[in-house]
Design an enzyme around this catalytic site. Structure first.
Site, PDB file in Angstrom:
ATOM      1  CD  GLU A  13       3.163  -3.676  -0.230  1.00 47.30           C
ATOM      2  OE1 GLU A  13       2.142  -3.072  -0.632  1.00 47.30           O
ATOM      3  OE2 GLU A  13       3.873  -3.266   0.710  1.00 47.30           O
ATOM      4  CG  HIS A 148       3.365   1.904  -0.615  1.00 47.20           C
ATOM      5  ND1 HIS A 148       2.525   1.768   0.463  1.00 47.20           N
ATOM      6  CD2 HIS A 148       3.440   3.225  -0.889  1.00 47.20           C
ATOM      7  CE1 HIS A 148       2.101   2.970   0.834  1.00 47.20           C
ATOM      8  NE2 HIS A 148       2.642   3.867   0.032  1.00 47.20           N
TER       9      HIS A 148
END
Length: 492
Positions: A13, A148
């Site tokens: 990320e 995510h």
């Protein structure tokens, strides 16, 4: 998955999409393969503010990152998981780029072999409307509370790989993974035993599709090695990979040698049309370059299709090329290499400029002069430049049988006259006959072979080049001498 290879499933990320200016704020890795199953994850302080859009997408806030280790603190541990492993990631170019850029700051050159699960999903399931990780999870029934986030996405990738292996079967799954990794892999329907059965001898081979359709037709000095080369040199979306994805079977025919393989391939390519193979360039008429002496003594070039019909009688020197474009290209390359004037050769086309020394100085208008070769010297240089391509007249007064043996008990006699190939046969000494390999034609005695060579046969450039290449390596025996001396040596 592919034996004992190690795979590092990775997700990052980041604060943005540009590896050179944005930063990693979370990393997760799971190493699998063989008996290994390890995982590691960490939030990482990017030393900058996280854009609100990224915070909304990932749920990672600035407060969550405050006080977490920096990349400099975790790079040693992360490297220990990734070093020597195949990087697996969804849209792997993104993750590989960030890892490469960040490791480079600490003197580490990260150049892993990469498996992109996005490409794998598109390859295995082209009918799925979407191939994003969330869409894949919905398709395979894998549900996660978060998206995510690094380890959640690693788990999703692992779930997809496990699903695809079971759904498509181990053979298909490993084949597609191997292609994407550039590893040598066999098509799912081809067994190693099938490959082992192919001899390491000269011959021709055919790669066939599921319905028996001809995909590719080739010849080889070693059939097994050449067939294996198709499976070893294919990667990703290359033409070779597209061919292998359709291969269902391999057919092969062992022959007496490389000349035999080349002749058989030439004949086969004129009769068959492989679906995934470009047509051979030499299937049309060859191009002949004639050397024309003008009344002024200047030597000029003329291009025409095919050989002059009376070349055997006139003994005219001509250059021979596989086709007209090949001749045009080589003329200009040879002219540049040997400083030949295209204008004097009379081959300039409208708008083309000659780059020889004399023409360049004239065009520049410098007032300098350059020595211009006399007509005789220029002609000699032209002939020398084209020496490699000069047509060699047929060196015998009659047809010949060219004997070829592969050393493994298989021999052939190629019937050739005036560089034309009239067939390949086995010689039966007891019956004094030539037997066609396929057995589809009536046996021939030597008188019959002579009569066949009286028939009109098209001159083929590829046969001429093949025969010239083996002119001094094989036994070429005129039919009359064959009858009188060594006929009995060729026994089927």
């Amino acid at each position: 998955m592919l034996g004992n290879l190690r795979f590092a499933l990775v997700d990052l990320e980041t604060t943005g999409g540009q590896a050179k200016q944005d930063h990693i704020m979370e990393a997760a890795v799971r190493v699998v393969g063989g008996d290994i199953d390890l995982e590691w994850q960490s939030l990482i302080d990017p030393l900058c503010s996280v854009p609100s859009f990224i915070q909304g997408l990932t749920g990672i806030s600035n407060g969550m990152l405050r006080g977490k280790p920096r990349f400099s603190d975790v790079q040693e541990a992360l490297w220990s998981y990734l070093d020597g492993a195949i990087l697996v990631a969804h849209n792997a170019r993104f993750d590989a780029g960030f890892l490469r850029a960040n490791f480079a700051r600490y003197g580490r050159d990260y150049q892993p072999r990469v498996l992109c699960t996005l490409k794998l999903a598109r390859t295995l399931y082209p009918d799925w409307p979407k191939h994003g990780l969330e869409a894949i999870c919905a398709r395979i029934g894998f549900y996660s509370e978060v998206h995510h986030r690094a380890m959640a996405d690693v788990d999703a990738m692992k779930a997809f790989l496990d699903y695809a292996r079971i759904d498509k079967g181990e053979a298909v799954f490993n084949f597609e993974v191997g292609l994407l990794l550039g590893l040598p892999v066999l098509p799912p329907s081809i067994r190693q035993a099938d490959i082992d059965a192919i001899p390491r001898e000269p011959g021709v081979y055919r790669l066939l599709g599921e319905a028996g359709e001809l995909l590719y037709l080739g010849s080889a000095r070693s059939l097994q090695e050449q067939v294996l080369s198709h499976f070893e040199n294919a990667t990703g979306d290359s033409k070779a990979a597209k061919l292998l994805r359709r291969v269902d079977a391999v057919q092969w025919q062992m022959l007496a040698g490389e000349l035999s393989a080349g002749l058989h391939l030439s004949v086969a390519l004129r009769q068959e049309k492989p679906l995934l193979q470009r047509r051979a360039k030499a299937l049309g008429k060859p191009c002949c370059v004639r050397f024309i002496m003008q009344d002024s003594g200047e030597l000029q070039l003329r291009l025409r299709s095919g050989l002059p019909a009376n070349i055997a009688q006139t003994g005219e020197a001509v250059g021979l090329f596989r086709e007209r474009q090949h001749a045009k290209t080589r003329i200009r390359e040879l002219a540049k290499e040997h400083q030949l004037c295209l204008r004097r050769l009379a081959v300039l086309v409208e708008g083309e400029i000659c780059e020889c020394g004399a023409c360049v100085l004239t065009a520049a208008g410098t007032g300098e002069s350059v020595a211009v070769a006399s007509a005789a010297d220029f002609a000699a240089r032209v002939k020398a430049a084209f020496a490699e391509y000069l047509y060699t007249p047929w060196p015998f007064a009659e047809p010949v049988l060219i004997h070829e043996d592969n050393g493994a008990g298989f021999s052939e006699c190629h019937l050739v006259y005036d560089w034309r190939h009239f067939g390949s046969f086995r010689w039966n000494a007891e019956r004094g006959q030539l037997l066609e390999l396929s057995g589809s034609a009536e046996p021939l005695d030597l008188a019959g072979a002579r009569r066949i060579c009286e028939q009109t046969q098209e001159f083929r450039y590829e046969h001429y080049r093949l025969l010239r290449a083996f002119q001094h390596d094989l036994t070429w025996q005129p039919l009359s001498e064959f009858t009188a001396t060594i006929g009995g040596e060729y026994t089927a």
